[in-house]
Enzyme design. Structure first.
Site, short mmCIF file in Angstrom:
data_model
loop_
_atom_site.label_atom_id
_atom_site.label_comp_id
_atom_site.label_asym_id
_atom_site.label_seq_id
_atom_site.Cartn_x
_atom_site.Cartn_y
_atom_site.Cartn_z
N ASP A 196 1.87 -4.47 -11.73
CA ASP A 196 0.84 -3.30 -11.97
C ASP A 196 -0.29 -3.77 -11.15
O ASP A 196 -0.55 -3.54 -9.96
CB ASP A 196 0.84 -3.01 -13.38
CG ASP A 196 0.07 -1.85 -13.37
OD1 ASP A 196 0.04 -0.78 -12.52
OD2 ASP A 196 -0.94 -1.19 -14.31
N ARG A 251 -8.82 -0.94 -5.33
CA ARG A 251 -9.43 -1.17 -6.33
C ARG A 251 -9.98 -2.78 -6.66
O ARG A 251 -9.44 -3.49 -7.30
CB ARG A 251 -8.35 -1.35 -7.66
CG ARG A 251 -7.69 -0.09 -7.84
CD ARG A 251 -6.62 0.30 -9.01
NE ARG A 251 -6.10 1.62 -9.08
CZ ARG A 251 -5.51 2.37 -9.93
NH1 ARG A 251 -5.10 1.30 -11.17
NH2 ARG A 251 -5.00 3.40 -9.95
#
Length: 391
Positions: free
Chosen positions: A213, A269
């Site tokens: 993830d 991110r």
């Protein structure tokens, strides 16, 4: 002959300086680093030049900066020294000598070190107790190929010089909790490190990559976090600050991201922010695919003296903002003294004020000129120092 005599005098002078550096404890670490020509950031300069750092590991707790403050709650006369001797893992009944026993079972101030180089395959997420330090300096420790680290409803935690990678999602199950009692843990997504309702957390000098993830999530009301000197690489989603768009409690989130090395092969991110505030300073960005810094739900960001090197192919724009929200005008994304190479650009919020970190005295640090970022991030990631060499 006169020249030879001058050289001898010079060499004696240099030798005297070296001896003074090594054997004079009254000489400050800052002066030591300048004398031997080391280029270190403020955190590293606090402990690395000390040749006796192995005997004084707890000095590290006084070196943190940013929102985490100083980690002095992690040290003291009541400190428990725990050494990991066994790389095996039992998520429910951990044996003494294993990492889980030291991190989850033992309560109080615990300073964890490792007997030797290890590869640890955790069977379930490792839930770390409050006031715990995991210190991997001097050895080569990998947490890899299955479950990884979670900080759940805990405070005052240091994770230092660990290699965490190839983390995988986990089905619900039973696991030793951070209070030394077995609890039921739900689905885990496969992050290298995940913070859930945690505070006063320092993530320093770790190497993180290739997880299912993300590499680092700060979620569900977590705050007062410093992420420093880490090497993030080979990853799609790198760092998430804020649980989801509906979790308004993250408005109180404050995170410092400083001296980190992002890349190669990071997509997005770095970080992505929801609701809260991030001070992102003196980091090195070696490209991206979608974006470097982004977010939603009116986040605040001060990007200060970072070096952004755009990719050769893909977006040159550093920032990303999620569309379709009524509070789009509440965004506060500011770039101050950043440097941009290879066509990189940064869309800033027009007008208004640049949000300040408003650090306390113990949190504050000097953001250096962006020209020094390459040297200050050169040692990012887990250290390669052995038990006998300097870091």
């Amino acid at each position: 002959m006169a020249s030879q005599g001058t050289n001898n005098i010079f060499m004696r002078y240099v030798l005297a300086i070296v001896i003074a550096i090594i054997f004079t404890p009254k000489l400050s670490f800052a002066k030591q680093s300048k004398l031997i020509g080391l280029k270190m950031n403020m955190i590293d300069e606090c402990w690395r030049p000390n040749p006796e750092w192995r005997r004084h590991r707890q000095q590290l707790a006084t070196c943190s900066v940013g929102y985490v403050g100083k980690m002095t709650n992690n040290i003291g006369k009541d400190l428990i020294h725990y050494k990991v001797t066994d790389p095996n893992d039992d998520p429910i009944n951990p044996e003494p000598g294993t990492l889980r026993y030291g991190a989850s079972v033992i309560q109080g101030k615990v300073w964890i070190t490792f007997q030797r180089d290890m590869q640890i395959r955790l069977m379930k997420s490792l839930l770390i107790s409050s006031f715990t330090t995991i210190d991997g300096r001097g050895v080569n420790v990998h947490i890899t190929d299955n479950a990884c680290l979670m900080i759940f409803k805990a405070t005052d935690i240091i994770i230092h010089s660990i290699r965490i990678h190839n983390c995988k999602a986990q089905a619900p199950g039973m696991v030793m909790g951070p209070n030394g009692k077995v609890i039921s843990l739900g689905q885990v997504d496969g992050d290298a490190i995940r913070l859930v309702t945690a505070s006063k957390i320092w993530i320093d000098h770790n190497t993180l990559y290739e997880s299912e993830d993300g590499l680092l999530d700060v979620t569900r009301g977590s705050t007062n976090v410093t992420i420093s000197n880490n090497w993030f690489r080979e990853q799609d989603k790198v760092m998430l600050l804020g649980h989801d768009d509906g979790y308004v409690r993250d408005k109180n989130m404050k995170v410092t991201v400083v001296y980190n090395h992002f890349g190669p092969n990071c997509n997005q991110r770095m970080p992505r922010i929801r609701h809260g505030y991030a001070h992102v300073a003196n980091n090195l960005y070696l490209g991206w695919v979608q974006y470097a810094i982004g977010g939603s739900m009116g986040p605040s960001l001060k990007s200060e003296a970072n070096l952004f090197i755009a990719p050769n192919v893909g977006s040159k724009e550093v920032t990303w903002r999620k569309d379709g929200y009524k509070n789009v005008d509440k965004w506060e994304f500011y770039s101050v003294r950043d440097a941009f190479e290879n066509g990189a650009s940064f869309v800033v919020t027009k007008g208004g004020r640049v949000p300040k970190p408003n650090y306390s005295k113990e949190q504050g640090f000097k953001v250096v000129d962006v020209k020094s970022v390459r040297s200050l991030t050169k040692s990012s990631g887990a250290f390669k120092c052995s038990k006998t060499s300097i870091c």
